[in-house]
Design a protein around this motif. Structure first.
Motif, PDB file in Angstrom:
ATOM      1  N   TYR A  93       0.836  -1.215   0.000  1.00 41.79           N
ATOM      2  CA  TYR A  93       0.000   0.000   0.000  1.00 41.79           C
ATOM      3  C   TYR A  93       0.865   1.257   0.000  1.00 41.79           C
ATOM      4  N   ARG A  94       1.906   1.264   0.809  1.00 40.70           N
ATOM      5  CA  ARG A  94       2.787   2.444   0.858  1.00 40.70           C
ATOM      6  C   ARG A  94       3.493   2.662  -0.483  1.00 40.70           C
ATOM      7  N   ARG A  95       3.875   1.550  -1.133  1.00 36.09           N
ATOM      8  CA  ARG A  95       4.526   1.668  -2.441  1.00 36.09           C
ATOM      9  C   ARG A  95       3.552   2.202  -3.490  1.00 36.09           C
ATOM     10  N   LEU A  96       2.289   1.756  -3.418  1.00 31.48           N
ATOM     11  CA  LEU A  96       1.296   2.229  -4.383  1.00 31.48           C
ATOM     12  C   LEU A  96       1.005   3.716  -4.189  1.00 31.48           C
ATOM     13  N   LEU A  97       0.972   4.173  -2.959  1.00 35.98           N
ATOM     14  CA  LEU A  97       0.783   5.604  -2.707  1.00 35.98           C
ATOM     15  C   LEU A  97       1.905   6.419  -3.345  1.00 35.98           C
ATOM     16  N   GLU A 134      -8.696   5.440  -5.243  1.00 44.14           N
ATOM     17  CA  GLU A 134      -9.729   5.718  -4.238  1.00 44.14           C
ATOM     18  C   GLU A 134     -10.214   4.425  -3.577  1.00 44.14           C
ATOM     19  N   PHE A 135     -10.326   3.359  -4.360  1.00 48.38           N
ATOM     20  CA  PHE A 135     -10.755   2.081  -3.786  1.00 48.38           C
ATOM     21  C   PHE A 135      -9.763   1.583  -2.742  1.00 48.38           C
ATOM     22  N   PHE A 136      -8.478   1.615  -3.064  1.00 50.24           N
ATOM     23  CA  PHE A 136      -7.468   1.148  -2.113  1.00 50.24           C
ATOM     24  C   PHE A 136      -7.429   2.029  -0.873  1.00 50.24           C
ATOM     25  N   ASN A 137      -7.543   3.332  -1.049  1.00 52.96           N
ATOM     26  CA  ASN A 137      -7.537   4.238   0.103  1.00 52.96           C
ATOM     27  C   ASN A 137      -8.733   3.989   1.014  1.00 52.96           C
ATOM     28  N   GLU A 138      -9.902   3.816   0.419  1.00 58.32           N
ATOM     29  CA  GLU A 138     -11.109   3.574   1.212  1.00 58.32           C
ATOM     30  C   GLU A 138     -11.018   2.247   1.960  1.00 58.32           C
ATOM     31  N   THR A 139     -10.514   1.217   1.291  1.00 52.30           N
ATOM     32  CA  THR A 139     -10.350  -0.085   1.944  1.00 52.30           C
ATOM     33  C   THR A 139      -9.390   0.011   3.114  1.00 52.30           C
ATOM     34  N   TRP A 140      -8.294   0.731   2.917  1.00 53.64           N
ATOM     35  CA  TRP A 140      -7.279   0.865   3.971  1.00 53.64           C
ATOM     36  C   TRP A 140      -7.828   1.637   5.170  1.00 53.64           C
ATOM     37  N   GLU A 141      -8.598   2.692   4.903  1.00 51.07           N
ATOM     38  CA  GLU A 141      -9.164   3.485   5.992  1.00 51.07           C
ATOM     39  C   GLU A 141     -10.268   2.723   6.721  1.00 51.07           C
ATOM     40  N   THR A 142     -11.081   1.976   5.975  1.00 48.00           N
ATOM     41  CA  THR A 142     -12.139   1.193   6.613  1.00 48.00           C
ATOM     42  C   THR A 142     -11.555   0.122   7.526  1.00 48.00           C
ATOM     43  N   ALA A 143     -10.433  -0.444   7.129  1.00 44.41           N
ATOM     44  CA  ALA A 143      -9.765  -1.458   7.954  1.00 44.41           C
ATOM     45  C   ALA A 143      -9.032  -0.851   9.140  1.00 44.41           C
TER      46      ALA A 143
END
Length: 307
Positions: A93-97, A134-143
């Motif tokens: 996730y950090r690499r994708l950001l 946006e999908f990855f960010n939302e998933t990460w924040e929801t978790a």
């Protein structure tokens, strides 16, 4: 041949519209013929040259983001059950950001070329790169993965590492005691598990409660929301095994205060009725006493009158 792929969506229309004569349809073109026709139109400048190639740097950034998205998607899918998203996928996730940030900041090499951000992010209605991000960010924040990580998100926080270590010890204790017990005892009797793993489970449960209290006040990660999904799922699994599967129980530390308060509430009606009874009895005495005094005084007056 590179520009030809931009014309491929137009090939069916070209194959139907272009015919040997006006108002006459020719047979559908084969793919090879359509590609040749598109290339001839491009070379003859029959179509405007407004379909530019991405700059090499932009193509490299887009390819890197695609690979990062695939890696993160694979990690999320493999760690879905039991949930291990935050502890195993935070590097992806950090690499994708970072890759998305490079696209948003990048500019083509030529002054006449399109900005990479504009070409990749906002050049069409679908905006697939933005949608994926946006999908990855939302998933990460929801978790709530930030609550498992350090402030820099470079690794798991110390409290999370401690919890996961104790969680693994609990599961190891369960497994170890089950191996020696299932041979001699019925499947519904897990006395050895409850007895030998009681201390480990209690430590895990206490640590989880402490993490919850710390999190409400803002813990190591600086976020004051739920615990991350990895920790919550691990605790849910352990509690279900302990209470439902093994049918174990841990004495509550607040048992004495609860019993005291319950006893006090239980005896309140008795105290109330007893005090009411005593109070009413005393009141009757007070009321009867003046009548006796008055009757005695009357008797004395009568005796004096007739004496």
């Amino acid at each position: 041949m590179a520009p030809v792929r931009y014309l491929l969506p137009l090939l069916p229309a070209l194959a139907l519209v272009l015919g040997p004569a006006a108002g006459q349809l020719r047979r559908p073109l084969a793919l090879g013929e359509a590609e040749e026709l598109a290339e001839e139109l491009w070379d003859a400048e029959g179509l405007p040259g407004d379909l530019p190639e991405l700059e090499p740097e932009c193509r490299r950034l887009l390819a890197a983001f695609a690979e990062g998205s695939a890696a993160l998607t694979g990690c999320l899918g493999r760690r879905a059950r039991p949930v291990r998203l935050c502890q195993d996928c935070h590097r992806h996730y950090r690499r994708l950001l970072a890759q998305y940030g490079s696209i948003a900041r990048a500019v083509g090499n030529s002054s006449e070329s399109h900005n990479c951000a504009k070409s990749i992010l906002t050049s069409d209605r679908l905006q697939i790169v933005v949608t994926l991000s946006e999908f990855f960010n939302e998933t990460w924040e929801t978790a709530n993965c930030a609550n498992c990580l350090k402030n820099s998100s470079e690794g798991l926080s110390n409290s999370t590492v401690e919890f996961l270590d104790l969680f693994n010890k609990s599961l190891t204790c369960f497994e170890h005691n089950l191996q020696g017990q299932t041979i001699y005892l019925s499947p519904n009797n897990y006395t050895e598990v409850c007895k030998n793993c009681n201390e480990t489970y209690k430590m895990l449960n206490d640590l989880y409660n402490n993490l919850q209290r710390m999190n409400r006040q803002g813990g190591e990660s600086g976020h004051s929301a739920h615990l991350c999904i990895d920790v919550e799922d691990a605790m849910n699994i352990t509690r279900k095994l302990w209470s439902r599967t093994f049918n174990c129980s841990v004495p509550c530390s607040d048992t004495v205060p609860v019993i005291a308060v319950s006893s006090f509430i239980l005896f309140l009606p008795i105290v109330f009725y007893l005090s009411s009874f005593l109070h009413s009895k005393q009141k009757k005495r007070i009321l009867i006493l003046p009548k006796r005094i008055q009757s005695n005084a009357s008797l004395v007056n009568i005796q004096e009158k007739y004496s």
